[in-house]
Design a protein around this motif. Structure first.
Motif, PDB file in Angstrom:
ATOM      1  N   GLY A 209      32.085  46.145  40.525  1.00 19.04           N
ATOM      2  CA  GLY A 209      31.042  45.117  40.597  1.00 19.04           C
ATOM      3  C   GLY A 209      31.612  43.830  41.170  1.00 19.04           C
TER       4      GLY A 209
ATOM      5  N   SER B  22      28.833  44.920  29.730  1.00 15.76           N
ATOM      6  CA  SER B  22      28.969  43.979  28.626  1.00 15.76           C
ATOM      7  C   SER B  22      29.482  42.609  29.068  1.00 15.76           C
ATOM      8  CB  SER B  22      29.905  44.530  27.568  1.00 15.76           C
ATOM      9  OG  SER B  22      29.940  43.603  26.503  1.00 15.76           O
ATOM     10  N   TYR B  23      28.808  41.586  28.552  1.00 14.30           N
ATOM     11  CA  TYR B  23      29.246  40.211  28.777  1.00 14.30           C
ATOM     12  C   TYR B  23      29.467  39.541  27.418  1.00 14.30           C
ATOM     13  CZ  TYR B  23      27.604  41.093  33.496  1.00 14.30           C
ATOM     14  OH  TYR B  23      27.422  41.638  34.750  1.00 14.30           O
TER      15      TYR B  23
HETATM   16  C1  LIG Z   1      32.150  40.514  32.069  1.00 18.19           C
HETATM   17  S1  LIG Z   1      31.587  41.680  33.197  1.00 18.19           S
HETATM   18  C2  LIG Z   1      32.587  41.370  34.575  1.00 18.19           C
HETATM   19  C3  LIG Z   1      31.787  41.072  35.790  1.00 18.19           C
HETATM   20  C4  LIG Z   1      31.140  42.268  36.369  1.00 18.19           C
HETATM   21  N1  LIG Z   1      32.080  42.987  37.199  1.00 18.19           N
HETATM   22  C5  LIG Z   1      29.900  41.896  37.161  1.00 18.19           C
HETATM   23  O1  LIG Z   1      29.709  42.377  38.271  1.00 18.19           O
HETATM   24  O2  LIG Z   1      29.096  41.124  36.649  1.00 18.19           O
HETATM   25  C6  LIG Z   1      32.254  43.149  32.463  1.00 18.19           C
HETATM   26  C7  LIG Z   1      31.855  44.410  33.128  1.00 18.19           C
HETATM   27  O3  LIG Z   1      32.525  44.564  34.371  1.00 18.19           O
HETATM   28  C8  LIG Z   1      32.949  45.915  34.545  1.00 18.19           C
HETATM   29  N2  LIG Z   1      34.424  45.942  34.604  1.00 18.19           N
HETATM   30  C9  LIG Z   1      35.232  44.916  34.370  1.00 18.19           C
HETATM   31  N3  LIG Z   1      36.507  45.268  34.542  1.00 18.19           N
HETATM   32  C10 LIG Z   1      36.505  46.551  34.876  1.00 18.19           C
HETATM   33  C11 LIG Z   1      37.538  47.489  35.168  1.00 18.19           C
HETATM   34  N4  LIG Z   1      38.819  47.176  35.138  1.00 18.19           N
HETATM   35  N5  LIG Z   1      37.165  48.753  35.447  1.00 18.19           N
HETATM   36  C12 LIG Z   1      35.871  49.107  35.475  1.00 18.19           C
HETATM   37  N6  LIG Z   1      34.850  48.269  35.220  1.00 18.19           N
HETATM   38  C13 LIG Z   1      35.169  47.004  34.928  1.00 18.19           C
HETATM   39  C14 LIG Z   1      32.451  46.685  33.338  1.00 18.19           C
HETATM   40  O4  LIG Z   1      31.226  47.251  33.678  1.00 18.19           O
HETATM   41  C15 LIG Z   1      32.221  45.617  32.315  1.00 18.19           C
HETATM   42  O5  LIG Z   1      31.202  45.972  31.414  1.00 18.19           O
END
Ligand SMILES: C[S@@+](CC[C@H](N)C(=O)[O-])C[C@H]1O[C@@H](n2cnc3c(N)ncnc32)[C@H](O)[C@@H]1O
Length: 467
Positions: free
Chosen positions: A299, A337-338
């Motif tokens: 993402g 999750s945030y």
């Molecule tokens: C706090 S958000 C981070 C921002 C997110 N990537 C976005 O696009 O909004 C946390 C989410 O990002 C994804 N994520 C974060 N780090 C990751 C990783 N190392 N591998 C896979 N997914 C990840 C997961 O889906 C997680 O629930």
């Protein structure tokens, strides 16, 4: 006697305490036969204000005079026979002394415009209407644009509206620039939709700050705190030894402090230094520019176009602050999750896991909400207390764990207490950090099994990364 007829009768002197009130116009007088006249009503100041003409009694008759030409014997007119309006002039100067005049003031002051405190206390008393629980899936969010000239706005129009509104809200953020570096329209809309930037926590139902009496500051005199004596300095867990978190040289966190499990207590306005000493690094705000970009497989992510040195402060993690109960409900609904729990004090105080507050950056937050997890992170979250009295409500601040060259993705460990003996679950969110020390999953197996990583969510886009 003739002379006496030609000369108007001299006005009788007014009795003590009586004043003349404006003459009335003849039109306003009631029908008094064929006589045309103007009249002067003489009343005491008090009765002028209090009494209507219809309330005049016989004692007022002698004060009602009709100058006539030629003079003729005055026929007493009963006040009850007439009806008229009396124009009462604004208070005379002599009455001014009875009007209470508030002292002059300048500027907007809480004393005269107590908006903030009133709003706060009303919100505290829950006097505002409760928000209605709305099931998003049942509510249509489409705007009615059918009647607009040109018909429905195109996706391009929507994107430019979205970009303009985001640019506006980003320009209002304090500190160096925060910007989106996302060219692809669909990705941009994904990042920007249903998300608002905020500058501080938004406290939701059931979350309360402790009363002001619980908060405290140091007693350092002379406006400057002494690094080895200031009571705001942190103490190590289970120790009374004072630790100086910030280096005086550059106000970055001491590399040694980065290895500790400790809370930072920053000076505040209650301190001897009035919060002006240098131990208020996070309160001074962000010093680096931040860029939101698309990672391709996880993402969106965050990086900075500036070099960051070890120990330097980046930003806080912001969002809505929820009770644990509310957060658990949201967790069930969130695919991504945030949520970050404020559980630093669990174990060292009598605060239980169920009593903690949780920060949710999904709908409201700041750029750090886009920071991804890495099993070998370059940033660390450290709890920071500014008011010192609140064990449940404090900030989560990001600091650089090492030198981070400009353009490197900023990451932190979502699960720093990870137990290596923990088993991998097939349902756990797979970690895609790509580090050789990767643990394979984001969270302990018991948690977040319903959640997906971005690999699944944006798989169609992963080949079209902006990188
Ligand atoms: C706090 S958000 C981070 C921002 C997110 N990537 C976005 O696009 O909004 C946390 C989410 O990002 C994804 N994520 C974060 N780090 C990751 C990783 N190392 N591998 C896979 N997914 C990840 C997961 O889906 C997680 O629930």
């Amino acid at each position: 006697m003739e002379d006496a007829v030609d000369d108007p009768a001299p006005e009788p002197p007014l009795p003590n305490g009586f004043i003349k009130v404006n003459s009335m116009t003849p039109q306003k007088l009631g029908d008094l036969g064929s006589a045309t006249f103007s009249s002067t009503l003489v009343v005491s100041p008090a009765s002028a204000n209090k009494r209507k003409s219809s309330e005049l009694d016989d004692s007022d008759q002698e004060t009602l005079r009709t100058p006539t030409d030629p003079p003729r014997p005055m026929t007493p007119i009963k006040a009850s026979q007439i009806s008229f309006c009396v124009e009462v002039p604004s208070p005379s100067l002599s009455l001014d002394q009875y009007v209470k005049v508030e002292p002059k003031h300048d500027g907007l002051s809480e004393k005269y415009y107590p908006v903030e405190s009133v709003e706060r206390s009303e919100a505290f008393d829950r006097r505002y209407p409760y928000k209605r629980a709305v099931k998003r899936s049942l509510v249509s969010l489409s705007a009615d644009v059918g009647d607009r000239p040109g018909g429905d706005p195109s996706t391009d129009d929507l994107e430019s509206i979205q970009r303009a509104s985001l640019t506006h809200s980003l320009s209002r953020l304090r500190g160096p620039e925060v910007f989106f570096n996302i060219e692809k329209q669909n990705l941009f809309m994904l990042a920007a939709s249903n998300f608002g930037f905020i500058q501080d926590y938004v406290l939701r139902d059931g979350v309360q700050e402790v009363p002001e009496a619980f908060n405290s500051g140091c007693e350092c005199a002379g406006g400057v705190c002494e690094p080895d004596k200031c009571s705001c300095l942190a103490t190590e867990e289970d120790s009374e030894e004072l630790i100086v978190p910030y280096q005086l040289r550059n106000m970055a966190l001491d590399p040694d402090f980065l290895k500790r499990k400790s809370m930072i207590y920053e000076c505040n306005h209650r301190c001897g230094c009035r919060g002006n000493c240098r131990f208020n690094v996070t309160q001074r705000g962000r010093r680096f520019r931040l860029e939101i970009f698309h990672t391709g497989n996880r993402g969106f992510g965050l990086r900075s176009p500036d070099d960051i040195q070890i120990g330097e402060y980046l930003d806080r993690y912001l969002g809505e602050v929820l009770t644990k109960e509310e957060a658990d409900q949201r967790e069930d609904d969130q695919k991504i999750s945030y949520l970050f729990g404020l559980d630093f004090m669990v174990g060292s105080t009598d605060i239980s896991e169920q009593e903690i507050y949780v920060v949710d950056g999904q709908k409201f937050g700041n750029a750090t909400r886009f920071m991804n997890h890495s099993c070998n992170p370059n940033c660390k979250i450290i709890p920071v207390s500014v008011n010192h009295g609140d064990e449940k409500l404090y900030y989560l601040a990001f600091f650089a764990l090492r030198y981070i060259p400009a353009g490197t993705e900023l990451t932190f460990d979502y699960n720093p207490g990870f137990d290596k003996k923990e088993k991998m679950s097939s349902g756990a969110v797979k970690c895609l950090c790509g580090d050789k020390k990767c643990r394979g999953q984001l969270w302990p197996n018991a948690r977040k099994q319903n959640q997906q990583g971005f690999a699944a969510d944006t798989s169609a886009d992963s080949s079209s990364s902006d990188e």
